[in-house]
Design an enzyme around this catalytic site. Sequence first.
Site, PDB file in Angstrom:
ATOM      1  N   HIS A 270       0.850  -1.198   0.000  1.00 57.40           N
ATOM      2  CA  HIS A 270       0.000   0.000   0.000  1.00 57.40           C
ATOM      3  C   HIS A 270       0.882   1.244   0.000  1.00 57.40           C
ATOM      4  O   HIS A 270       1.912   1.278   0.680  1.00 57.40           O
ATOM      5  CB  HIS A 270      -0.934   0.000   1.217  1.00 57.40           C
ATOM      6  CG  HIS A 270      -2.009   1.026   1.079  1.00 57.40           C
ATOM      7  ND1 HIS A 270      -1.784   2.361   1.314  1.00 57.40           N
ATOM      8  CD2 HIS A 270      -3.308   0.917   0.703  1.00 57.40           C
ATOM      9  CE1 HIS A 270      -2.913   3.037   1.083  1.00 57.40           C
ATOM     10  NE2 HIS A 270      -3.849   2.171   0.704  1.00 57.40           N
TER      11      HIS A 270
ATOM     12  N   GLU B  78      -4.109   1.810  -7.336  1.00 57.94           N
ATOM     13  CA  GLU B  78      -4.439   2.926  -6.452  1.00 57.94           C
ATOM     14  C   GLU B  78      -3.555   4.133  -6.772  1.00 57.94           C
ATOM     15  O   GLU B  78      -2.460   4.271  -6.203  1.00 57.94           O
ATOM     16  CB  GLU B  78      -4.229   2.528  -4.987  1.00 57.94           C
ATOM     17  CG  GLU B  78      -5.157   1.437  -4.502  1.00 57.94           C
ATOM     18  CD  GLU B  78      -5.472   1.594  -3.013  1.00 57.94           C
ATOM     19  OE1 GLU B  78      -6.648   1.551  -2.655  1.00 57.94           O
ATOM     20  OE2 GLU B  78      -4.525   1.775  -2.213  1.00 57.94           O
TER      21      GLU B  78
HETATM   22  P1  13P Z   1      -9.747   6.257   0.109  1.00 59.50           P
HETATM   23  O1  13P Z   1     -10.915   5.422  -0.392  1.00 59.50           O
HETATM   24  O2  13P Z   1      -9.988   6.846   1.459  1.00 59.50           O
HETATM   25  O3  13P Z   1      -9.321   7.249  -0.925  1.00 59.50           O
HETATM   26  O4  13P Z   1      -8.514   5.255   0.307  1.00 59.50           O
HETATM   27  C1  13P Z   1      -8.192   4.371  -0.718  1.00 59.50           C
HETATM   28  C2  13P Z   1      -7.176   3.413  -0.233  1.00 59.50           C
HETATM   29  O5  13P Z   1      -6.029   3.785   0.018  1.00 59.50           O
HETATM   30  C3  13P Z   1      -7.582   2.029  -0.010  1.00 59.50           C
HETATM   31  O6  13P Z   1      -6.498   1.201   0.225  1.00 59.50           O
END
Ligand code: 13P
Length: 247
Positions: free
Chosen positions: A93, A165
Site C-alpha cells: 500500500h 491505487e
Molecule cells: P480512500 O478510499 O480513502 O481514498 O482510500 C483508498 C485506499 O487507500 C484504499 O487502500
Amino acid sequence: MRERMVIGNWKMNPPTIADAVELARSVADRIPAGVLVGVAPAAVALPAVSDALRDTNLDVYAQDVHWEERGAFTGQIAASMLRGLATGAIVGHSEVRRDQCDDDARVAKKLARTVTAGLRPILCVGESAAEHEAGNASVVIVRQIAADLAEAPRRGLQRLVVAYEPIWAIGTGNPATGEWATLEVRAIRAALKHAGLDAEAIPILYGGSVSARSVAEFAAADGIDGALVGGASLDPDEFAAIVRAFG
Ligand code: 13P
C-alpha cells in the site's frame, strides 16, 4: 469469469477495538451474496474482528506483513501470526511504502512471504501526482508490477489480486475516471502477462476515493473487478452500496 471483490481498508480506524468489532458486525449485516467482500482492520483488532466475523461471509485481511519469518523486528507482524485471523494481506500500500520507506525490493519480499504463508495477497500499485502529471503513470505501474513480482513463487500467485491505487486519488475525494482506470488496468494486465501469469484470471481492483457516488463508473468499466475502499468503508451503509454496485 473473474471474481468480483470489494475490500474495505480501514487503515488506522476506527478508534478502538470495540468500535472495530461493531463496524465489522454492521458491515456483515448488510453484505449481499455474490461478491467477495473483505475488511482489513488494524493488526491489533484482527483477533476480535475475525472472531466476530467467524460465521459470516465477510473475509478478513491484514493491512501489511513483514518479509521475514521471525526475529528482531520491533513493531512488525509475521505472516505466520496471521494464521486463523486473516485470509489474506494487503501488500505494498502506498501509505506503507511512504511511512515505512518500503521500496519495490521490500514489497517483493513481502509478497513472497505472504504467498508462501498461504495468504491471499492484494498487491497495491499506483503512480504519484508528479508521475501522473509527467505522463509516466503506465511506465511507473508496469515497473512496479515487474519489481514487486520478482521474488514470489509463480505457483503461489494463482490467487493474486492487484489494486490500482493512484496516490493522487487516495483520500482526496477526487477519484480517477473510469476511463483512466481502465487504461491503467489494461497496462497492469499486460505487465502481469509479461511476468508469466494468467493475467485474464487475476482480479484487478480500483482504489482511490471510491464512494457510493463515484463507484458506478468503476463497476461498469471494462477489466475492473472491484474496489479497494478506504474512507467510505467506515460507513457500513455506504460500503454496502459500493459492494452492491459490483454485484
Ligand atoms: P480512500 O478510499 O480513502 O481514498 O482510500 C483508498 C485506499 O487507500 C484504499 O487502500
